[in-house]
Write an enzyme that holds these catalytic residues in place. Structure first.
Site, PDB file in Angstrom:
ATOM      1  N   LYS A 143      38.767  -8.817 -13.401  1.00 53.76           N
ATOM      2  CA  LYS A 143      38.300  -7.482 -13.781  1.00 53.76           C
ATOM      3  C   LYS A 143      37.929  -7.456 -15.273  1.00 53.76           C
ATOM      4  O   LYS A 143      36.996  -6.783 -15.678  1.00 53.76           O
ATOM      5  CB  LYS A 143      39.343  -6.407 -13.485  1.00 53.76           C
ATOM      6  CG  LYS A 143      38.777  -4.996 -13.697  1.00 53.76           C
ATOM      7  CD  LYS A 143      39.699  -3.938 -13.182  1.00 53.76           C
ATOM      8  CE  LYS A 143      40.767  -3.609 -14.175  1.00 53.76           C
ATOM      9  NZ  LYS A 143      40.247  -2.957 -15.411  1.00 53.76           N
TER      10      LYS A 143
ATOM     11  N   MET B 151      41.720  -1.973  -9.158  1.00 50.79           N
ATOM     12  CA  MET B 151      43.058  -1.584  -9.642  1.00 50.79           C
ATOM     13  C   MET B 151      43.120  -1.736 -11.157  1.00 50.79           C
ATOM     14  O   MET B 151      42.602  -2.705 -11.721  1.00 50.79           O
ATOM     15  CB  MET B 151      44.124  -2.445  -8.983  1.00 50.79           C
ATOM     16  CG  MET B 151      44.287  -2.090  -7.529  1.00 50.79           C
ATOM     17  SD  MET B 151      45.694  -2.914  -6.808  1.00 50.79           S
ATOM     18  CE  MET B 151      45.437  -2.452  -5.093  1.00 50.79           C
TER      19      MET B 151
ATOM     20  N   HIS C   8      48.373  -7.080 -10.938  1.00 48.86           N
ATOM     21  CA  HIS C   8      49.260  -7.936 -11.747  1.00 48.86           C
ATOM     22  C   HIS C   8      50.143  -8.796 -10.840  1.00 48.86           C
ATOM     23  O   HIS C   8      50.376  -9.973 -11.115  1.00 48.86           O
ATOM     24  CB  HIS C   8      50.177  -7.076 -12.626  1.00 48.86           C
ATOM     25  CG  HIS C   8      49.463  -6.292 -13.684  1.00 48.86           C
ATOM     26  ND1 HIS C   8      49.352  -4.918 -13.659  1.00 48.86           N
ATOM     27  CD2 HIS C   8      48.832  -6.690 -14.819  1.00 48.86           C
ATOM     28  CE1 HIS C   8      48.687  -4.513 -14.713  1.00 48.86           C
ATOM     29  NE2 HIS C   8      48.353  -5.556 -15.434  1.00 48.86           N
TER      30      HIS C   8
ATOM     31  N   ALA D 129      52.715  -1.279 -17.165  1.00 49.64           N
ATOM     32  CA  ALA D 129      52.121  -0.335 -16.208  1.00 49.64           C
ATOM     33  C   ALA D 129      51.544  -1.143 -15.046  1.00 49.64           C
ATOM     34  O   ALA D 129      50.369  -1.032 -14.695  1.00 49.64           O
ATOM     35  CB  ALA D 129      51.053   0.536 -16.874  1.00 49.64           C
TER      36      ALA D 129
END
Ligand code: PAF
Length: 283
Positions: free
Chosen positions: A152, A187, A38, A33
């Site tokens: 994150k 994100m 990424h 996903a």
């Protein structure tokens, strides 16, 4: 871009490359996903190493909530397309049986101390055990020179640093800054599951962190946290699990600003059904 699904095939290929080119390998483990966050890890890996390997594996053992696992977004074709465009060299997409040939009960045990008890560890029982288990296995398979992770998942980065230290693994961790949407939302693969209303509520998480970042040197930390906890609580779609300011090296809570210690503000909250985390490094 080569895509492998078995340990045998990826290891054979990596060995061939290594023998031919004496390559350095940068590894980006993911659960798929994929989003721009990424891709920024892939970009960082490409700058640092001669070969970039990504993995896509939704690891069942790190989900404390069965529903969260079942609903985790899967978009393999899109992910592969994105990785191809980003210039990734190798993608590893294993099955559960390939990662856990002896079943999932064999754990990777690393002494974590306080960081294994607080924040995410306290709210997601067994989560880090699952992360340690899968990342150790992936590192054993890929044997990278560099491991790329996103800030994150601040606590995850600390846990995986312990993994590397504990096993003295010859891999260097590279932590990349959190990518945000233009309005500030961090994100996350989970964002795609938010409804429009939840998406706009979720924005309050980063807003609260930025409010803390703007004032932590001048206002009492407990007042700042209480104010932002109230703002979060005033939105019926948000259920806050924690909003805290901690020492960035130990994760112990900090009650008073001091100039010379690393400080991080972290938040975890459910927005509707979707659990989100975020953090900002204060200093
Ligand atoms: O951060 C993640 O996406 C996962 O925890 C990781 C590191 C890929 C392990 O499954």
């Amino acid at each position: 871009m080569k895509v492998f699904s078995t340990v045998h095939d990826i290891q054979k290929y990596l060995l061939e490359i290594n023998n031919l080119h004496d390559a350095t390998v940068g590894f980006v483990p993911t659960m798929g996903a994929l989003h721009k966050g990424h891709l920024s890890l892939i970009e960082a890996a490409k700058k640092k190493a001669s070969i970039t390997v990504a993995s896509i594996f939704v690891n069942p053992t790190q989900f404390n909530d069965k529903k969260d696992f079942e609903r985790y977004p899967i978009q393999l074709d899109k992910d592969l397309e994105m990785l191809l465009h980003a210039g990734c060299d190798i993608v590893f997409v294993p099955t559960v049986a390939e990662i856990y040939p002896n079943g999932t009960l064999e754990k990777t045990s690393v002494p974590l101390g306080f960081i294994g008890k607080t924040l995410e560890a306290a709210h997601r029982k067994g989560h880090f055990e699952g992360v340690l288990q899968v990342v150790k296995r992936l590192l054993d398979i890929v044997q990278p020179d560099f491991l790329f992770l996103g800030q994150k998942d601040y606590q995850q980065c600390m846990v995986l640093t312990q993994l590397i230290t504990h096993y003295q693994l010859p891999v260097q961790m590279e932590i990349c800054t959190t990518l945000r949407e233009p309005d500030g939302l961090a994100m996350s693969s989970r964002n795609m599951r938010l409804s429009a209303e939840e998406r706009s509520a979720a924005l309050q998480l980063s807003k609260s962190l930025f409010a803390i970042q703007a004032a932590y040197k001048t206002q009492p930390l407990n007042v700042l946290l209480d104010d932002q906890l109230q703002v979060l609580a005033s939105n019926p779609l948000i259920l806050t699990e924690y909003l805290t300011i901690v020492n960035g090296s130990t994760l112990k809570p900090i009650t008073k600003y001091k100039a010379n210690i690393p400080m991080v503000a972290l938040v975890a909250a459910k927005v509707g059904e979707i659990r989100l985390i975020d953090n900002v490094i204060l200093q």
